[in-house]
Enzyme design. Sequence first.
Site, PDB file in Angstrom:
ATOM      1  N   GLU A   1      35.179-118.282  29.939  1.00  0.00           N
ATOM      2  CA  GLU A   1      33.939-118.928  29.523  1.00  0.00           C
ATOM      3  C   GLU A   1      34.107-120.419  29.194  1.00  0.00           C
ATOM      4  O   GLU A   1      33.337-121.234  29.705  1.00  0.00           O
ATOM      5  CB  GLU A   1      33.339-118.163  28.337  1.00  0.00           C
TER       6      GLU A   1
ATOM      7  N   LYS B   1      30.155-105.870  23.911  1.00  0.00           N
ATOM      8  CA  LYS B   1      31.304-106.657  24.349  1.00  0.00           C
ATOM      9  C   LYS B   1      32.424-106.642  23.311  1.00  0.00           C
ATOM     10  O   LYS B   1      33.585-106.862  23.651  1.00  0.00           O
ATOM     11  CB  LYS B   1      30.834-108.096  24.591  1.00  0.00           C
TER      12      LYS B   1
ATOM     13  N   ASP C   1      27.063-114.828  33.134  1.00  0.00           N
ATOM     14  CA  ASP C   1      27.623-114.950  31.793  1.00  0.00           C
ATOM     15  C   ASP C   1      27.246-113.669  31.051  1.00  0.00           C
ATOM     16  O   ASP C   1      26.098-113.485  30.665  1.00  0.00           O
ATOM     17  CB  ASP C   1      27.033-116.189  31.100  1.00  0.00           C
TER      18      ASP C   1
ATOM     19  N   ASP D   1      34.232-122.867  21.882  1.00  0.00           N
ATOM     20  CA  ASP D   1      33.228-121.893  22.322  1.00  0.00           C
ATOM     21  C   ASP D   1      33.118-120.766  21.298  1.00  0.00           C
ATOM     22  O   ASP D   1      33.961-119.869  21.247  1.00  0.00           O
ATOM     23  CB  ASP D   1      33.636-121.348  23.702  1.00  0.00           C
TER      24      ASP D   1
END
Lengths: 660, 206
Positions: free
Chosen positions: A177, A78, A11, A236
Site C-alpha cells: 500500500e 482484514k 485497495d 500509512d
Amino acid sequence: MNPSETIIGIDLGTTFSLVAYVDERGPHVIRDETGEARLPSVIGVLPDPDGGRPRLTIGWPARNHAVEHPETTVYSIKRLIGKGIDELRAELPFLAYSVMPGPRHTVPVEIDGRRYTPEEISSIILQELKRRAEEHLGRAVRRAVITVPAYFDDSQRQATRDAARAAGLDVVRIINEPTAAALAYGIGIRQALQQQSPCAPESRGTSLLQVAPCPTSGSDGTRADAAPTQTVAVYDLGGGTFDISILRIESGVFQVLSTAGDTRLGGDDFDREIIKLVQHEVREQFGLSIESPTTKQALRGLAEAVKIRLSEQDAARIELDLGQDRLYRRQIGRDEFERLCDPLVARTIALCRSAAEDAGLAIDRIDQVILVGGSTRMPLVRRRVGETFGRTPYTALNPDEVVAIGAAMQASVLAGSPLDMLLLDVTPLSLGIETMGGAVSKLILKNTTIPCRATEQFTTFVDGQTAIKLNVLQGERELARDCRSLGEFELRDIPPMPAGMPKVEVEFLIDANGILNVSARELRSGRQAGIQIVPSHGLTREEVERIERESIARARDDIDEHRRIDLVNQVEFDTNKAEQMLAKVGHLLDAGEAARIRADIAALRKLAAETRDLDQLHRALDAFGKGTLHLAELGIREALKDGGEAEAPTARAPRDNVKT
Amino acid sequence: MTESTEHQPAPVAPARCRACDRPLESPLYCAGCHRLYPADGLNYFELLGVSPGFDIDPEVIRRRYFQVSRDIHPDRVGADGRQDLAMRISAKVNEAYRVLLDPLLRAEYLLSLCHDETLNDKAVPPEVLTETLMLREEIEQARAAGDAGRLAEMREQVEQRDAALREQVAHAARALPGDAETRRRLRQFLNATRYVRRMLDELREP
C-alpha cells in the site's frame, strides 16, 4: 496480450475498499451513483426466511444496519485474514460477531451456524468491486492488482490472493500500500514537471490525478523541481494497519529502501481507546458491563464518530442510552483523547525511526513525508509525524483514494502500457529456517529487494533417510518459537544413501508479490526433490474452489435479479408510453390494429408479472417494440406537426445495458 | 582481473538474439523482440555490465542496475510474459546489486571469484585479534562500572578500528587476484570486520 483488456487496481482496506483503473486519459477511481468511491469493507448476512441461501448485503447498507444486526455484520476482516486464533486474543473482545478456531489456524466467522472464513468474506467484497468495475467499464474484468499492507507476512499475502481467486479474479500482482501511494505521488510529480504548471491541477481535467504537488510552494523548502531524485517517506495509517516505507524516487524508478510496520495498529485502535474509556466509566457509574453485541456495535459507531469529530473540533459529546432510564453522558476534549492515543502514535514513530535507520538515512534529511490512510487526518498524528521528520507532511493527496490509484498504475504497467515506471520493492520480514535447538538461521534479511532468492544445502542424519523436514519461518527474532511459521516443508524422494551423503539444495524464492516459492534438488542424483508443503495457515485448494463456485452462483442470482428488475421497468415504461400514444393518435390506426396493440399491452404486462424466464420476457419486449413501430411513427409525425417533443415508445436505452 | 578496466563482453552471452537475430546489447535481454536470456554462468559484474574490480562508483552501479531492471523485471515483461524466468533473472540482478554496492560484500565476492583457497580460513590477523580482545575487556569493565562516558569513548574507538579495517580490506581487494598471501590477508581482514561489527552492535544497544 490483449491491449483492450483492463487490469483493475484494488485497495482492499480494513474499513473501506476501492477500485480504480487507468485508461489513455489517466487514472480513474470508480464511484457509485452518489459519487462515493469508498465501499465499506462490511458484509451483512441476512438469513433467508424460506430457508434458502442467506442474503448478503455489502458496503453501505451493511454498514448502516450494523447496529440492528450486530451478530450478522462482519467488519474489519482484514485484521483477521491470514492469522491464527492465538494471535487474535486481544482482538476478539472488540468484535460483535463471533469467531471460531478453524482448521489450519484459520478463524472463520460463524453466522447462523454457517462458517465464513476471512478469505470468503474478503472475496465477497472483492466480487462487489469486480462487479462495479465491470458495470462501469461495460465489459468483463478478470485480472487485478491488489494492495496489501507492506508489513503483511507470507500467510496474509497468500490469504489475500486466495480471496481474490475465490472472487474469480486473477491477481497479477500484489503490491504494498505505501508503495502504491508513492507511485501515485511520484507520477503526479513527473506529470506536474512535464506540464510546467505544477500548481494548477484544475487545468488538467478531472480524469487526471488530483495529486499534482506544488514543488516550489513547500513550506519545508523541498526542491522537487530542482532535484529529480528524492527520498520519500510514506506514513500509512489505515483502519487496521500501519506501514512506514522509505523510498528513493529517480526518473521513474521507485526503489523502496526500507519498510516497517504493524499489521494490528490503525484507526480501529483509536476507536478502542474511546470504547475502553466508556466501558470503564459505565461499569463505575452503573455497575454495568457492556457485553451485548448490540451495545458493542453501537459503541463502536459512536467511538468512530467521536474520533472523527475530535479531528475537527476541540471537544465532542458522548451519549449512550443504556436502557431503563440510564443515560451515560460526558464530554471528551481533544487533549484527553490525544493522551489516550499518544502511546499508539508513539509506536508508529518508533517504527519510523527504525525504518529510517534501515534505509541508511537520517530521519530529518528525508525530502518528503507523505500521509496516507484515513487515520492520518488526526491532528495528533500530523503533529507527531511533523516533529519526527522535521517538516510539514505532504497532505495534498486524497488519503482514501491514492492507494487504489497507485494499484491501477501498476496494473497498467503490467498490462503493457507505455508508462515508464519501475517499482523495486522489498520483503518486510526476514526469512529463515529452524535449526537444531530451536534457533533460526536467516536466509534472506528483511528489506531485501524482491524478487530475491537464497539457497541452502541439507543432508540426512540416518542411513537410507529419504525425507527431510524443514520449518520455514518469517520474523526478526532469534528463536523459532518467536517467529511466524510459514509451514512445514517436507523434502521427499531423496535417493537412499548413507547418512550425510545426499546433498539437497533448496531454493527459497520470494517473488515480486512478496510470496515465498520453494523448490529442491538432490545434487548427487540431479533429481528434483518433491516438496510437500503443509501450510501453517490458510485455505486448501479445494476450499478456494468451493468459495469460488458459491460466489459464481451468488453472482448469477444477483445478475438475474438485476436484469429482471431492468426488464420489468422497461415493460412498464414501454406499455405506458404505448397507451399514451394510443390516446393521442389511436384514431389514425385502423380499429383492428388498435385492438391488437391493446391486447399486446395486457399480455406483456401479464408476462412481466408472472414469468421467471427472462429470455422469454426479453423476446416479448422486443416483439412488442416491433409491433408498436407503426404507432410510434404516427406519434412522432403528430408530434412534429404540433411542433412538440417527439418521443418514440421504445426509444429509451436502459435495455441495452441489461446483461444477457 | 583488477588490471582490466575495459568491460569484457560475457563469453557465454549469445552475440545475436536466437529469436530475431538482432545483435544483443545485453546478455540478458533482446531489445528487439524482448526475449529474455537466463543469467546462468554470468558473474555479478557481467550481470550489471560493469568492469570487474574493487573500485566502483556506487552511482554507476545504481544507474546500471536500474537500466538492467527496466529490461528484465517481471513487472516490465507484462502479466502474460515469462514471469518465472523474469523472476529468476531479477532475483540474481537484485543480489548482484546488493553485493556490489556494499564494499565488504564486494571484496568478499571478488575473493570468491579468484581461485579461492581461503574459504575455510576463519583466522583473524593477530594484531587485530590482540587489539579487539583488549577493547572487549575494557568495554566489559566500563559496562560493569556503568560508565556511560567511557562507553561512548569506547564506541568511538571501535568505530575508528572499523574504518581502519575497511581501508585494509579495500587495499587488499585492490591487489586481487595477487598471490596466496594477499588473498589470505584479505580473508582474515574480512573475518576481523565481522568481529568488530558484532562489538559495535553490542555497543549500540541501549
